[in-house]
Design a protein around this motif. Sequence first.
Motif, PDB file in Angstrom:
ATOM      1  N   GLU A 176      18.967   4.132  -7.399  1.00 49.54           N
ATOM      2  CA  GLU A 176      18.255   3.121  -6.618  1.00 49.54           C
ATOM      3  C   GLU A 176      16.768   3.195  -6.935  1.00 49.54           C
ATOM      4  N   SER A 177      16.163   2.049  -7.158  1.00 51.91           N
ATOM      5  CA  SER A 177      14.744   1.998  -7.467  1.00 51.91           C
ATOM      6  C   SER A 177      14.086   0.870  -6.701  1.00 51.91           C
ATOM      7  N   ALA A 178      13.071   1.221  -5.912  1.00 50.10           N
ATOM      8  CA  ALA A 178      12.292   0.194  -5.224  1.00 50.10           C
ATOM      9  C   ALA A 178      11.512  -0.651  -6.217  1.00 50.10           C
ATOM     10  N   VAL A 179      11.186  -0.064  -7.367  1.00 48.43           N
ATOM     11  CA  VAL A 179      10.448  -0.807  -8.394  1.00 48.43           C
ATOM     12  C   VAL A 179      11.282  -1.981  -8.895  1.00 48.43           C
ATOM     13  N   ASP A 180      12.584  -1.793  -9.050  1.00 51.57           N
ATOM     14  CA  ASP A 180      13.447  -2.889  -9.488  1.00 51.57           C
ATOM     15  C   ASP A 180      13.367  -4.067  -8.530  1.00 51.57           C
ATOM     16  N   HIS A 215       0.832  -1.202   0.000  1.00 55.47           N
ATOM     17  CA  HIS A 215       0.000   0.000   0.000  1.00 55.47           C
ATOM     18  C   HIS A 215       0.867   1.253   0.000  1.00 55.47           C
ATOM     19  N   HIS A 216       0.465   2.194  -0.806  1.00 55.29           N
ATOM     20  CA  HIS A 216       1.098   3.503  -0.974  1.00 55.29           C
ATOM     21  C   HIS A 216       2.349   3.409  -1.855  1.00 55.29           C
ATOM     22  N   ALA A 217       3.391   2.670  -1.386  1.00 59.21           N
ATOM     23  CA  ALA A 217       4.630   2.567  -2.173  1.00 59.21           C
ATOM     24  C   ALA A 217       4.991   3.944  -2.724  1.00 59.21           C
ATOM     25  N   THR A 218       5.015   4.926  -1.841  1.00 61.55           N
ATOM     26  CA  THR A 218       5.094   6.327  -2.250  1.00 61.55           C
ATOM     27  C   THR A 218       6.463   6.703  -2.801  1.00 61.55           C
ATOM     28  N   VAL A 219       7.521   6.427  -2.054  1.00 62.48           N
ATOM     29  CA  VAL A 219       8.866   6.815  -2.460  1.00 62.48           C
ATOM     30  C   VAL A 219       9.470   5.661  -3.257  1.00 62.48           C
ATOM     31  N   GLY A 220       9.503   5.820  -4.580  1.00 66.89           N
ATOM     32  CA  GLY A 220       9.924   4.732  -5.452  1.00 66.89           C
ATOM     33  C   GLY A 220      11.416   4.562  -5.601  1.00 66.89           C
ATOM     34  N   GLY A 221      12.189   5.411  -4.932  1.00 67.77           N
ATOM     35  CA  GLY A 221      13.643   5.276  -5.004  1.00 67.77           C
ATOM     36  C   GLY A 221      14.325   6.615  -5.087  1.00 67.77           C
ATOM     37  N   VAL A 231       4.168  -4.384 -13.560  1.00 62.68           N
ATOM     38  CA  VAL A 231       3.777  -4.440 -12.152  1.00 62.68           C
ATOM     39  C   VAL A 231       2.399  -3.806 -12.022  1.00 62.68           C
ATOM     40  N   PRO A 232       1.350  -4.586 -11.756  1.00 63.75           N
ATOM     41  CA  PRO A 232       0.006  -3.997 -11.650  1.00 63.75           C
ATOM     42  C   PRO A 232      -0.101  -3.058 -10.453  1.00 63.75           C
TER      43      PRO A 232
END
Length: 768
Positions: free
Chosen positions: A545-549, A533-539, A628-629
């Motif tokens: 750096e990327s949280a999406v990776d 939920h939120h996953a606001t700061v993606g990196g 990534v949905p």
Amino acid sequence: MKLTLHSITQPLLRHLKSALLVTCTAPLLTACMSNGTAEQNEPSGSDSYIIHNGKIVTMAYESATQEPYPDAIWIQDGIIKAFGDLYTLEQQAGQGVRKLDLAGKTLMPGFIEPHTHLAFVIGLSVMTDLSPCLPDPYKTTYYLDESGDCPTSLQETYNTLNDSNKRISKTDNSKYPVWVWGNGIDPSRLGNSDKNIADIRRFINNPAIELDKNVNNANAKQPVNSFEPEQQSPIMLLDQSGHVAYVNLRAFVKSGLCSSVTKCSKKQNTISTGDYCPTDTSRFCYNENQTGGFEVYNTPDNSQLNGTFTGRVLESPNFVPFLQAISLSIGAEPGSPFVYLSEQQGMDIAPYFIHRIAQTGVTTLVNAGAFQSSEAKFFQQLACDNKDSPNMRYRTLIATDIADSTGEDRSPFEVANSLHTDTWDSETDGLYGAYGVKIWADGSTQGCSAYLKDDYAKNGICDGESGSSGQNYPGDKFEKELGNYWNNKETDRKWLIQVHANGDAAIEQALNAFTELQCQSDNDSNTFPITLHHATVGGNPAANESAVDLIVQARNEGLSCKDSENCKDCDITKHRFNITVSHTPAHVAYWGGAFQSILDGKGHEGESDSTGRATMLDPAKFEHSYDVPFSLHSDMPVSPVNPLWYVEQMVNRDTWFYPHLATDRKEPMPYNPVAGQQNIDVYQALRGVTIVPAQQNLLDEKIGTLEVNKVADLVILDRNPLAEKVDQIHTIKPCYTFVNGHSNQVYESLEQTVNESQDQTVCKIDNL
């Protein structure tokens, strides 16, 4: 958002068992009983009708170019039976079928709101609403008994509170004090300008002093303007994020944390550790220029305190003493899911809020999540009460540390198991379900309490706050908290997992915990949906750096786990994770400007922020490019429920800067040249309020798209969002919703701002 009196660890829960808000003498709400006529997979009680002569958007495809836009749709007994032309469907349906003429309007799957806190919203109705909002035409408010505009500065916030007729708690017992209370104060939005960032920092660093200076005493028309706590009323204001509370010194006394407060001697320039509460429960020493005492950081065992009193209380477990004291003072009903209202009072006003939500086209509402058992039962009762003519479908997540409202000595896991249902519960025709759990890895980015890999900006609103200060579960405590729900050996109940994770470090911690839990499982791998939920700061683009990776890696790569029992050098491949994310579009619209200050120390007037972390806020385009949905949600009351506004917002990615919060001076969010713009197209945004949240909540076999044999949860819109100008999508009117095939008229405005007859003309459907 996580705000509850009961989201506390077991040691503190046992300590508070005798307290008013933890024990419960009221009977639990009971489940409705099935009438025995409905099969588990199908709703009952509808008729046969064909909807035609409009745009039918199925949302069953990956892109708008694939949409077939069928001419008509036939629905019987709440189930979609066929698509085709009107004549063919009439022949299939036979005599008695009704024809509903869309007259050019648009039919879509009903919208799914995957993250709200409705019970809390209802409970907040008793106090002053201080929430800043966007300008008209985006402005949405729920508490219509308050007058005045939304505050756009700290001073306007104080004025709103001081002028409100709901600013004080009511008590008939002179034994207890009257509190000054409010919800929705939001300093983070009110100071991302060079002109007043110092004022905002002063409030965040010492809200106790600022409240005493600016908030009227309950028995006075103006502030006492004195630091003598005995002359002040206790004050508690909740931040709009739901993760921070602001209290004054008097609140510490009246909540029982201190028995008295005295002024420091003039010789004492600092506060020694023996002078602050609750270490010394006899008194509290403070001085006018530098308060001392105790600011709480959230830890599961409530043990981490530092020696600086500010009146800023982080995370809901630490709100407990203040909420308890207020509830005692007003005689709140034990065990009520509405905190400050009785169960009956809350049930009486719930239909108003539900109708407001239905007016936005929502047909399924997810509570994220239930902090006590009575809250879950509240949603079950709503489903039962409306079973014959349903207007909403309800799902509730269960907090991993849920409390038992009955007062029984049961562990959170035992309470959760007692509430567990099938994904499509036959007793309520699928209108209710509780089969997912929620855990909070961190706090809120706007509250300076998200768990970040890098510190907050030194020259921003959060004044260099440590990025690790927002971590709720240090070490392996996150895994232990979630462990029972991850594929438990003792029960055959399976739980889907949803995690509150605002910061990139919180996301990484959650992914690491999932890996450990999956490898520790000696039975089948967990393949249920996992939602961040939120996953606001993606990196951090500057650090590459990327949280999406990390999310992509967890989704696409199978785990290689060591088989330590049989062969320490052997690997066992386990199933990859079904991880998706859910974003809050308001994080960009409401707080996009503030985040540029909070995260990067930039975004002030005329200052570029193209290399900062704010460029990776809610990075939906990046996620979509890696399959990534994502879903879109409100976190109500953090922001209003309005799926069509989410769609517009995620396509435009506009934000508002102080001091222009109530004007039309919106600005586009900055973007990093390497990562690119994070704007998405309308169809992908619409998937975020239809099929993706259905998948995340195990409902996609039933709802989320218009397909044969799916349940008829529908919304009729006066215009097609795929053909509308993007900046006008929020003006589209939902006319009717259908739940289990039952139609509900929703277009009437509770706030008459447009001509009613014109509304009726726009939305009228024959034979409904």
